[in-house]
Design an enzyme around this catalytic site. Structure first.
Site, mmCIF file in Angstrom:
data_model
loop_
_atom_site.group_PDB
_atom_site.id
_atom_site.type_symbol
_atom_site.label_atom_id
_atom_site.label_comp_id
_atom_site.label_asym_id
_atom_site.label_seq_id
_atom_site.Cartn_x
_atom_site.Cartn_y
_atom_site.Cartn_z
ATOM 1 N N THR A 125 -6.101 12.561 6.918
ATOM 2 C CA THR A 125 -5.913 12.122 5.966
ATOM 3 C C THR A 125 -7.237 12.032 5.186
ATOM 4 O OG1 THR A 125 -5.304 9.923 4.614
ATOM 5 C CG2 THR A 125 -6.055 9.686 6.948
ATOM 6 N N ASP A 126 -7.058 12.110 3.504
ATOM 7 C CA ASP A 126 -8.083 11.829 2.777
ATOM 8 C C ASP A 126 -8.917 10.631 2.987
ATOM 9 O OD1 ASP A 126 -6.264 10.590 1.569
ATOM 10 O OD2 ASP A 126 -6.442 11.531 -0.371
ATOM 11 N N GLU A 127 -8.067 9.594 3.655
ATOM 12 C CA GLU A 127 -8.637 8.231 3.349
ATOM 13 C C GLU A 127 -9.662 8.016 4.371
ATOM 14 O OE1 GLU A 127 -5.939 4.972 3.794
ATOM 15 O OE2 GLU A 127 -4.332 5.939 2.445
ATOM 16 N N TYR A 153 -6.202 1.051 9.275
ATOM 17 C CA TYR A 153 -5.531 2.562 9.403
ATOM 18 C C TYR A 153 -6.654 3.682 9.367
ATOM 19 C CZ TYR A 153 -3.031 6.500 7.511
ATOM 20 O OH TYR A 153 -2.746 7.804 7.460
ATOM 21 N N LYS A 157 -7.711 6.600 12.031
ATOM 22 C CA LYS A 157 -7.353 8.082 11.775
ATOM 23 C C LYS A 157 -8.971 8.656 11.751
ATOM 24 C CE LYS A 157 -4.574 10.082 10.725
ATOM 25 N NZ LYS A 157 -3.239 10.649 11.333
HETATM 26 P P1 NAD Z 1 5.522 8.287 9.078
HETATM 27 O O1 NAD Z 1 5.136 6.895 9.182
HETATM 28 O O2 NAD Z 1 6.518 8.381 7.985
HETATM 29 O O3 NAD Z 1 5.824 8.772 10.427
HETATM 30 C C1 NAD Z 1 5.212 8.653 11.571
HETATM 31 C C2 NAD Z 1 6.167 9.099 12.752
HETATM 32 O O4 NAD Z 1 5.550 9.170 14.028
HETATM 33 C C3 NAD Z 1 7.396 8.546 13.178
HETATM 34 O O5 NAD Z 1 8.533 9.142 13.208
HETATM 35 C C4 NAD Z 1 7.094 7.502 14.244
HETATM 36 O O6 NAD Z 1 8.454 7.278 14.870
HETATM 37 C C5 NAD Z 1 6.200 8.434 14.987
HETATM 38 N N1 NAD Z 1 5.409 7.703 15.718
HETATM 39 C C6 NAD Z 1 4.694 6.711 15.759
HETATM 40 N N2 NAD Z 1 4.011 6.189 16.723
HETATM 41 C C7 NAD Z 1 4.206 6.847 17.451
HETATM 42 C C8 NAD Z 1 3.945 7.275 18.979
HETATM 43 N N3 NAD Z 1 3.147 6.211 19.466
HETATM 44 N N4 NAD Z 1 4.593 8.121 19.719
HETATM 45 C C9 NAD Z 1 5.286 9.224 19.218
HETATM 46 N N5 NAD Z 1 5.611 8.897 17.859
HETATM 47 C C10 NAD Z 1 5.256 7.798 17.259
HETATM 48 O O7 NAD Z 1 4.159 9.159 8.696
HETATM 49 P P2 NAD Z 1 3.791 9.874 7.545
HETATM 50 O O8 NAD Z 1 3.810 9.468 6.300
HETATM 51 O O9 NAD Z 1 5.117 11.120 7.893
HETATM 52 O O10 NAD Z 1 2.601 10.726 8.045
HETATM 53 C C11 NAD Z 1 2.513 11.811 9.312
HETATM 54 C C12 NAD Z 1 1.117 12.046 9.316
HETATM 55 O O11 NAD Z 1 0.115 12.452 8.206
HETATM 56 C C13 NAD Z 1 0.239 10.793 9.841
HETATM 57 O O12 NAD Z 1 -0.796 11.056 11.012
HETATM 58 C C14 NAD Z 1 -0.603 10.380 8.891
HETATM 59 O O13 NAD Z 1 -1.626 9.876 9.152
HETATM 60 C C15 NAD Z 1 -0.732 11.652 8.073
HETATM 61 N N6 NAD Z 1 -1.079 11.692 6.633
HETATM 62 C C16 NAD Z 1 0.011 10.929 5.966
HETATM 63 C C17 NAD Z 1 0.029 11.185 4.364
HETATM 64 C C18 NAD Z 1 1.125 10.533 3.602
HETATM 65 O O14 NAD Z 1 0.833 10.300 2.346
HETATM 66 N N7 NAD Z 1 1.991 9.967 3.900
HETATM 67 C C19 NAD Z 1 -0.912 11.815 3.788
HETATM 68 C C20 NAD Z 1 -2.022 12.322 4.725
HETATM 69 C C21 NAD Z 1 -1.964 12.283 5.834
HETATM 70 O O1 DAU Z 2 -4.062 9.241 1.041
HETATM 71 C C1 DAU Z 2 -3.307 9.789 2.125
HETATM 72 C C2 DAU Z 2 -2.453 8.445 2.522
HETATM 73 O O2 DAU Z 2 -1.602 7.909 1.709
HETATM 74 C C3 DAU Z 2 -1.961 8.399 4.012
HETATM 75 O O3 DAU Z 2 -2.978 8.667 4.877
HETATM 76 C C4 DAU Z 2 -1.092 7.225 4.366
HETATM 77 O O4 DAU Z 2 -0.558 7.328 5.488
HETATM 78 C C5 DAU Z 2 -0.102 6.872 3.509
HETATM 79 O O5 DAU Z 2 0.510 5.746 3.422
HETATM 80 C C6 DAU Z 2 -0.567 6.823 2.005
HETATM 81 O O6 DAU Z 2 -1.546 5.602 1.708
HETATM 82 P P1 DAU Z 2 -1.549 4.520 0.478
HETATM 83 O O7 DAU Z 2 -2.175 3.549 0.773
HETATM 84 O O8 DAU Z 2 -2.294 5.477 -0.316
HETATM 85 O O9 DAU Z 2 -0.132 4.736 0.060
HETATM 86 P P2 DAU Z 2 0.934 3.676 -0.421
HETATM 87 O O10 DAU Z 2 2.223 4.262 -0.791
HETATM 88 O O11 DAU Z 2 0.899 2.267 0.550
HETATM 89 O O12 DAU Z 2 0.188 2.942 -1.733
HETATM 90 C C7 DAU Z 2 -0.042 3.932 -2.891
HETATM 91 C C8 DAU Z 2 -0.850 3.092 -3.597
HETATM 92 O O13 DAU Z 2 0.111 2.133 -4.468
HETATM 93 C C9 DAU Z 2 -1.934 2.162 -3.178
HETATM 94 O O14 DAU Z 2 -3.084 2.133 -4.175
HETATM 95 C C10 DAU Z 2 -1.430 0.785 -3.134
HETATM 96 C C11 DAU Z 2 -0.372 0.726 -4.262
HETATM 97 N N1 DAU Z 2 0.701 -0.260 -3.778
HETATM 98 C C12 DAU Z 2 1.513 0.190 -2.783
HETATM 99 C C13 DAU Z 2 2.784 -0.592 -2.270
HETATM 100 C C14 DAU Z 2 3.411 -0.412 -1.179
HETATM 101 C C15 DAU Z 2 1.276 -0.937 -4.773
HETATM 102 O O15 DAU Z 2 0.885 -1.230 -5.787
HETATM 103 N N2 DAU Z 2 2.402 -1.908 -4.658
HETATM 104 C C16 DAU Z 2 3.165 -1.438 -3.459
HETATM 105 O O16 DAU Z 2 4.107 -2.219 -3.187
#
Ligand code: NAD
Ligand code: DAU
Length: 339
Positions: A125-127, A153, A157
């Site tokens: 992730t970019d985080e 988190y 990562k």
């Molecule tokens: P998500 O939370 O929607 O899904 C995570 C999945 O992993 C779920 O199906 C869960 O059951 C499974 N899981 C969790 N723990 C596990 C374990 N111990 N063993 C096997 N399976 C397990 O997550 P997402 O948003 O789809 O993110 C997927 C990946 O992409 C993550 O690694 C996250 O860090 C990365 N990522 C997410 C974003 C985003 O914007 N959502 C952006 C950049 C990177």
């Molecule tokens: O940048 C990549 C990341 O993006 C991934 O690595 C993470 O897995 C994914 O969850 C996401 O992280 P963020 O923290 O950016 O996403 P989130 O949707 O939780 O929040 C997006 C922005 O919105 C953040 O600045 C917090 C704000 N927010 C979030 C929630 C849930 C609110 O203002 N209110 C809310 O209720």
């Protein structure tokens, strides 16, 4: 080609499974997922009967289960999406993030070494780069930006990324890493900003915006992320990190207002609540490397992607209703009750 996709019952993983089965109809895709609160087997229903697809319920931290699956499937490639992914939950309970995101990664890489996988791909992730100031729009995250994390988190990562690069250098495991910006699209779990706001607005419930709402995220349609990973596992250079993002920065409050406008709801629903602890101010990816080296470019413009996404949630209440009516209700009370 046999590909193990971990976390394939989650948001991005499931979109990746669908993409791969469609783009490579001769590949076998094996999904390994623990089905935590974020994993949803109903998401994978459309591919359950596909002869090229297999679902296995297991924890990536469970060495025996992982070893057994690798012995059975002899994967060519492993793509690790499995993770605890929600920043707010990591602030409440860091431990499970360290277990799944770091230990789980090491278990998968040990099995990858033992069974000689040709590519281990870590979905990061970019985080891991921390955040950028709002008043320096000229700054972006490149692959050279130092790791500098803010939340449990992102730290977990980043720990996993360091371990992946260590396995490359120490054991010669053929690894790649992608660091993507915020994804949005179908099957996004409704604890995250965009689906949370769509579903609450549909119910005329208050929309909890953290702090001043000016935090900026760089949004990418989920399918574009899946295509980037597909390119990296086939053409990416071993040992390399690739940033993925589409130069689409938006302030949270503007996203919330856009959703309200699209749904024809009043901005009176917006409620400013206590800020997230350690809240990152701005993320912004420089995707030059993946564009120059692999020819990747995002295909979906935000204006189209957000409308498509809102439409998907309107059309797929059967997917999200069971999620929000169950344990998730308690989660909302716990996280937002006294904000
Ligand atoms: P998500 O939370 O929607 O899904 C995570 C999945 O992993 C779920 O199906 C869960 O059951 C499974 N899981 C969790 N723990 C596990 C374990 N111990 N063993 C096997 N399976 C397990 O997550 P997402 O948003 O789809 O993110 C997927 C990946 O992409 C993550 O690694 C996250 O860090 C990365 N990522 C997410 C974003 C985003 O914007 N959502 C952006 C950049 C990177
Ligand atoms: O940048 C990549 C990341 O993006 C991934 O690595 C993470 O897995 C994914 O969850 C996401 O992280 P963020 O923290 O950016 O996403 P989130 O949707 O939780 O929040 C997006 C922005 O919105 C953040 O600045 C917090 C704000 N927010 C979030 C929630 C849930 C609110 O203002 N209110 C809310 O209720």
């Amino acid at each position: 080609m046999n590909i193990i996709v971990t976390g394939g019952a989650g948001f991005i993983g499931s979109n990746f499974v669908f993409h791969m089965l469609k783009a490579h109809p001769d590949y076998r895709i094996i999904c390994l997922d623990k089905l935590t609160y974020a994993g949803n087997l109903s998401t994978l229903e459309p591919v359950m009967d596909n002869p090229n697809f297999r679902f296995v319920k297991a924890d990536i931290c469970d060495k025996e289960a992982v070893d057994k699956l690798f012995a059975e499937e002899k994967p060519d490639i492993v793509v690790n999406f499995a993770a605890e992914s929600h920043v707010d939950r990591s602030i409440e309970n860091p431990q499970i993030f360290l277990e799944t995101n770091i230990i789980g990664t090491s278990v998968l890489m040990d099995a990858s070494r033992k069974y000689g996988v040709k590519r281990y791909h870590q979905v990061s992730t970019d985080e891991v780069y921390g955040d950028l100031p709002l008043d320096r729009p000229d700054l972006f995250f490149t692959e050279q930006t130092p790791i500098h994390t803010s939340s449990p988190y992102s730290s977990s990562k980043a720990g996993a990324d360091l371990l992946v690069l260590a396995y490359y250098r120490t054991y010669g495991l053929p690894v790649t890493i992608s660091r993507c910006s915020n994804n949005y699209g179908p099957y996004h779990f409704p604890e995250k900003l965009i689906p949370l706001m769509i579903i609450r607005a549909l119910h005329d419930e208050s929309l909890p915006v953290y702090g001043d709402g000016l935090n900026v995220r760089d949004w990418l349609y989920v399918e574009d992320h899946c295509k980037a990973i597909d390119l990296i596992i086939h053409n990416g250079k071993v040992g390399e990190v690739y940033n993925v993002g589409g130069h689409n920065e938006m302030a949270n409050i503007d996203i919330v207002k856009l959703i309200l406008k699209e749904l024809g709801k009043s901005e009176d629903l917006i409620t400013y609540v206590t800020d997230r602890a350690g809240h990152d101010r701005r993320y912004a990816i420089d995707p030059t490397k993946i564009h120059n080296d692999l020819g990747w470019l995002p295909e979906t413009k935000f204006a189209d992607g957000i409308v498509k996404t809102i439409r998907w949630y309107l059309d797929n209440e059967a997917w999200w209703q069971p999620i929000i009516s169950g344990e998730y209700q308690n989660y909302y009370e716990k996280m937002y009750g006294d904000k």
